[in-house]
Design a protein around this motif. Structure first.
Motif, PDB file in Angstrom:
ATOM      1  N   GLY A   1       0.839  -1.196   0.000  1.00 53.21           N
ATOM      2  CA  GLY A   1       0.000   0.000   0.000  1.00 53.21           C
ATOM      3  C   GLY A   1       0.865   1.233   0.000  1.00 53.21           C
ATOM      4  O   GLY A   1       1.770   1.364   0.799  1.00 53.21           O
ATOM      5  N   GLY A   2       0.623   2.116  -0.908  1.00 52.56           N
ATOM      6  CA  GLY A   2       1.478   3.281  -0.977  1.00 52.56           C
ATOM      7  C   GLY A   2       0.876   4.398  -1.778  1.00 52.56           C
ATOM      8  O   GLY A   2      -0.321   4.626  -1.749  1.00 52.56           O
ATOM      9  N   PHE A   3       1.707   5.056  -2.533  1.00 53.52           N
ATOM     10  CA  PHE A   3       1.334   6.277  -3.220  1.00 53.52           C
ATOM     11  C   PHE A   3       1.010   6.061  -4.688  1.00 53.52           C
ATOM     12  O   PHE A   3       0.693   7.012  -5.383  1.00 53.52           O
ATOM     13  CB  PHE A   3       2.469   7.291  -3.091  1.00 53.52           C
ATOM     14  CG  PHE A   3       2.869   7.543  -1.669  1.00 53.52           C
ATOM     15  CD1 PHE A   3       2.045   8.248  -0.819  1.00 53.52           C
ATOM     16  CD2 PHE A   3       4.065   7.063  -1.175  1.00 53.52           C
ATOM     17  CE1 PHE A   3       2.396   8.476   0.500  1.00 53.52           C
ATOM     18  CE2 PHE A   3       4.437   7.286   0.136  1.00 53.52           C
ATOM     19  CZ  PHE A   3       3.592   7.995   0.971  1.00 53.52           C
ATOM     20  N   GLY A   4       1.143   4.853  -5.193  1.00 53.33           N
ATOM     21  CA  GLY A   4       0.937   4.614  -6.613  1.00 53.33           C
ATOM     22  C   GLY A   4       2.179   4.977  -7.399  1.00 53.33           C
ATOM     23  O   GLY A   4       3.143   5.512  -6.861  1.00 53.33           O
ATOM     24  N   ILE A   5       2.160   4.691  -8.673  1.00 53.30           N
ATOM     25  CA  ILE A   5       3.359   4.888  -9.493  1.00 53.30           C
ATOM     26  C   ILE A   5       3.759   6.361  -9.586  1.00 53.30           C
ATOM     27  O   ILE A   5       4.925   6.700  -9.439  1.00 53.30           O
ATOM     28  CB  ILE A   5       3.188   4.238 -10.887  1.00 53.30           C
ATOM     29  CG1 ILE A   5       4.499   4.266 -11.660  1.00 53.30           C
ATOM     30  CG2 ILE A   5       2.107   4.919 -11.682  1.00 53.30           C
ATOM     31  CD1 ILE A   5       5.511   3.310 -11.144  1.00 53.30           C
ATOM     32  N   VAL A   6       2.792   7.243  -9.793  1.00 58.27           N
ATOM     33  CA  VAL A   6       3.122   8.669  -9.925  1.00 58.27           C
ATOM     34  C   VAL A   6       3.605   9.225  -8.599  1.00 58.27           C
ATOM     35  O   VAL A   6       4.605   9.959  -8.549  1.00 58.27           O
ATOM     36  CB  VAL A   6       1.900   9.459 -10.454  1.00 58.27           C
ATOM     37  CG1 VAL A   6       2.185  10.943 -10.470  1.00 58.27           C
ATOM     38  CG2 VAL A   6       1.513   8.978 -11.843  1.00 58.27           C
ATOM     39  N   GLY A   7       2.928   8.863  -7.525  1.00 55.84           N
ATOM     40  CA  GLY A   7       3.360   9.327  -6.203  1.00 55.84           C
ATOM     41  C   GLY A   7       4.730   8.816  -5.834  1.00 55.84           C
ATOM     42  O   GLY A   7       5.544   9.561  -5.277  1.00 55.84           O
ATOM     43  N   ASP A   8       5.016   7.548  -6.141  1.00 61.10           N
ATOM     44  CA  ASP A   8       6.337   6.991  -5.857  1.00 61.10           C
ATOM     45  C   ASP A   8       7.426   7.694  -6.667  1.00 61.10           C
ATOM     46  O   ASP A   8       8.531   7.906  -6.176  1.00 61.10           O
ATOM     47  CB  ASP A   8       6.364   5.489  -6.138  1.00 61.10           C
ATOM     48  CG  ASP A   8       5.622   4.692  -5.071  1.00 61.10           C
ATOM     49  OD1 ASP A   8       5.331   5.251  -4.003  1.00 61.10           O
ATOM     50  OD2 ASP A   8       5.332   3.517  -5.326  1.00 61.10           O
ATOM     51  N   ILE A   9       7.114   8.052  -7.893  1.00 62.18           N
ATOM     52  CA  ILE A   9       8.096   8.765  -8.718  1.00 62.18           C
ATOM     53  C   ILE A   9       8.369  10.150  -8.143  1.00 62.18           C
ATOM     54  O   ILE A   9       9.523  10.585  -8.055  1.00 62.18           O
ATOM     55  CB  ILE A   9       7.635   8.834 -10.186  1.00 62.18           C
ATOM     56  CG1 ILE A   9       7.737   7.441 -10.825  1.00 62.18           C
ATOM     57  CG2 ILE A   9       8.450   9.843 -10.974  1.00 62.18           C
ATOM     58  CD1 ILE A   9       7.159   7.350 -12.220  1.00 62.18           C
ATOM     59  N   VAL A  10       7.311  10.856  -7.729  1.00 60.49           N
ATOM     60  CA  VAL A  10       7.501  12.184  -7.140  1.00 60.49           C
ATOM     61  C   VAL A  10       8.304  12.086  -5.849  1.00 60.49           C
ATOM     62  O   VAL A  10       9.249  12.849  -5.628  1.00 60.49           O
ATOM     63  CB  VAL A  10       6.133  12.867  -6.892  1.00 60.49           C
ATOM     64  CG1 VAL A  10       6.289  14.130  -6.073  1.00 60.49           C
ATOM     65  CG2 VAL A  10       5.449  13.166  -8.213  1.00 60.49           C
ATOM     66  N   VAL A  11       7.943  11.123  -4.996  1.00 55.14           N
ATOM     67  CA  VAL A  11       8.701  10.910  -3.759  1.00 55.14           C
ATOM     68  C   VAL A  11      10.131  10.487  -4.089  1.00 55.14           C
ATOM     69  O   VAL A  11      11.079  10.891  -3.416  1.00 55.14           O
ATOM     70  CB  VAL A  11       7.989   9.874  -2.859  1.00 55.14           C
ATOM     71  CG1 VAL A  11       8.859   9.486  -1.680  1.00 55.14           C
ATOM     72  CG2 VAL A  11       6.669  10.429  -2.372  1.00 55.14           C
ATOM     73  N   GLY A  12      10.290   9.704  -5.147  1.00 55.64           N
ATOM     74  CA  GLY A  12      11.627   9.300  -5.586  1.00 55.64           C
ATOM     75  C   GLY A  12      12.480  10.475  -6.015  1.00 55.64           C
ATOM     76  O   GLY A  12      13.673  10.537  -5.712  1.00 55.64           O
ATOM     77  N   ILE A  13      11.874  11.413  -6.710  1.00 50.34           N
ATOM     78  CA  ILE A  13      12.607  12.620  -7.117  1.00 50.34           C
ATOM     79  C   ILE A  13      13.060  13.384  -5.883  1.00 50.34           C
ATOM     80  O   ILE A  13      14.219  13.798  -5.777  1.00 50.34           O
ATOM     81  CB  ILE A  13      11.744  13.501  -8.027  1.00 50.34           C
ATOM     82  CG1 ILE A  13      11.525  12.820  -9.380  1.00 50.34           C
ATOM     83  CG2 ILE A  13      12.382  14.871  -8.236  1.00 50.34           C
ATOM     84  CD1 ILE A  13      10.509  13.507 -10.264  1.00 50.34           C
ATOM     85  N   LEU A  14      12.151  13.563  -4.929  1.00 52.95           N
ATOM     86  CA  LEU A  14      12.511  14.281  -3.699  1.00 52.95           C
ATOM     87  C   LEU A  14      13.596  13.541  -2.917  1.00 52.95           C
ATOM     88  O   LEU A  14      14.552  14.162  -2.435  1.00 52.95           O
ATOM     89  CB  LEU A  14      11.277  14.471  -2.824  1.00 52.95           C
ATOM     90  CG  LEU A  14      10.190  15.382  -3.394  1.00 52.95           C
ATOM     91  CD1 LEU A  14       8.975  15.388  -2.485  1.00 52.95           C
ATOM     92  CD2 LEU A  14      10.726  16.783  -3.588  1.00 52.95           C
ATOM     93  N   GLY A  15      13.455  12.221  -2.790  1.00 47.40           N
ATOM     94  CA  GLY A  15      14.474  11.437  -2.102  1.00 47.40           C
ATOM     95  C   GLY A  15      15.821  11.505  -2.796  1.00 47.40           C
ATOM     96  O   GLY A  15      16.866  11.598  -2.154  1.00 47.40           O
ATOM     97  N   ALA A  16      15.792  11.472  -4.124  1.00 52.11           N
ATOM     98  CA  ALA A  16      17.042  11.547  -4.883  1.00 52.11           C
ATOM     99  C   ALA A  16      17.732  12.891  -4.688  1.00 52.11           C
ATOM    100  O   ALA A  16      18.957  12.959  -4.513  1.00 52.11           O
ATOM    101  CB  ALA A  16      16.768  11.314  -6.362  1.00 52.11           C
TER     102      ALA A  16
END
Length: 89
Positions: A26-41
């Motif tokens: 359960g999470g943020f979905g593909i778009v949410g994970d990508i946005v969070v991934g950008i911030l984490g990166a």
């Protein structure tokens, strides 16, 4: 400065997608994970630069971004999961 930020955004897209695939559940979905991934990166890339742990090449940069994306996704999932639960006796 702007080039470095754009570089981390592109790398964050890749790392966020990979982190979303690896960190299933359960999470943020593909778009949410990508946005969070950008911030984490961006965050981990900045911190790694401050600590002198720069990555060499595209693969090293993606690895650092991937680690940051996974950590941030896990942290946000843990925080968001704690608000909706109540214990019953």
């Amino acid at each position: 400065m702007l080039e470095a930020l754009l570089w981390w955004i592109v790398v964050g897209l890749i790392a966020g997608f990979l982190a979303g695939v690896v960190m299933r559940g359960g999470g943020f979905g593909i778009v949410g994970d990508i946005v969070v991934g950008i911030l984490g990166a961006i965050i981990v890339g900045f911190l790694a630069g401050l600590l002198g742990l720069g990555a060499s090449g595209l693969v090293g940069t993606i690895i650092i971004a991937f680690i940051g994306a996974c950590v941030l996704i896990a942290l946000l999932r843990a925080l968001s999961g704690s608000y909706g639960r109540r214990r019953t006796l």
